[in-house]
Design an enzyme around this catalytic site. Structure first.
Site, mmCIF file in Angstrom:
data_model
loop_
_atom_site.group_PDB
_atom_site.id
_atom_site.type_symbol
_atom_site.label_atom_id
_atom_site.label_comp_id
_atom_site.label_asym_id
_atom_site.label_seq_id
_atom_site.Cartn_x
_atom_site.Cartn_y
_atom_site.Cartn_z
ATOM 1 C CB THR A 84 -1.113 -0.102 1.116
ATOM 2 O OG1 THR A 84 -1.508 1.214 1.366
ATOM 3 C CG2 THR A 84 -0.057 -0.193 2.383
ATOM 4 C CB CYS A 198 -4.254 4.855 -4.074
ATOM 5 S SG CYS A 198 -5.531 3.837 -3.095
#
Length: 237
Positions: A84, A198
């Site tokens: 992430t 992202c």
């Protein structure tokens, strides 16, 4: 022999699936036959992580991931991959506490940007990634890149799409069009490429949707991890 990678995933599990697939695909392409990647995975409950993010309790988030990373080390991991972008805010703490080298997602992305001779780049991601300095400053200070971010309204809309749609497995054409409009505005401001900062965003926005080069951080990070596992690159290249 391959090195064993430790994946800190679950943030969200939809994008962690892509990491698992891409790393294994690259290993198979490189080694052939029945080869696959040596991996150990800690998949977090994203509900807990998101609560810490919303509360601004980054110390608790760092502790959570550091403990998980140490568990991966005990399981045989030789390097860490935080699956992430946002949680790279605590990457330094996790790396230090676990005692394992960390393959940083911003570094993997920046190397690709440099290879394409881009200098002004737009960063899309969660509000934390776009507004805080842990990601942007690393690109600016370590790699001498100019980093643009959307305006406040656009940042809020991107954040909403990520948490209220993509992390829940919802992929709407209307939201894709919204992202394309935001990209067009950033292009007018001088952006030469777009970082999908992202790991959920590549689930919605595709290279064919825009005219600028698209930096898919999930793909680039997974590729850097696979190359490290194969010994064809190190943490710093």
């Amino acid at each position: 022999m391959q090195k064993t990678l430790g994946l800190l995933g679950g943030m969200s599990w939809e994008s962690t699936l892509i990491y698992y697939r891409l790393i294994n695909q690259h290993i198979k392409e490189a080694l052939g036959g029945l080869h696959s990647a040596r991996l150990v995975l800690h998949s977090a409950d994203f509900h807990d992580i998101e609560r810490m993010q919303s509360a601004g309790d980054w110390d608790a988030a760092a502790e959570y991931l550091a403990q998980a990373a140490f568990g991966l080390k005990l399981a045989g991991a030789e390097a860490l991959v935080i699956c992430t972008n946002t949680m790279h805010k605590v990457a330094e703490t996790v790396e230090q506490r676990s005692g394992l080298p960390l393959i940083h997602i911003a570094d993997a992305t920046a190397h690709s940007i440099k290879q394409q001779n881009l200098s002004s780049i737009a960063l899309l991601g969660t509000r934390y990634t776009m507004e805080q300095d842990f990601y942007r400053c690393r690109l600016e200070e370590k790699f001498a890149l100019q980093v643009l971010t959307p305006d406040s309204h656009a940042r809020n809309e991107i954040n909403r799409i990520i948490f209220d749609e993509l992390c829940l497995g919802r992929f709407l054409d209307s939201s894709r069009q919204t992202l394309c409009q935001i990209v067009a505005e950033l292009q007018l401001q001088g952006a030469e490429g777009i970082i999908l900062g992202c790991t959920e965003l590549p689930l919605l926005l595709r290279a064919e949707d825009i005219t600028l080069p698209l930096l898919d951080t999930t793909h680039l990070h997974a590729l850097a991890a696979a190359r490290f596992a194969l010994g064809t690159s190190n943490i710093h290249n």
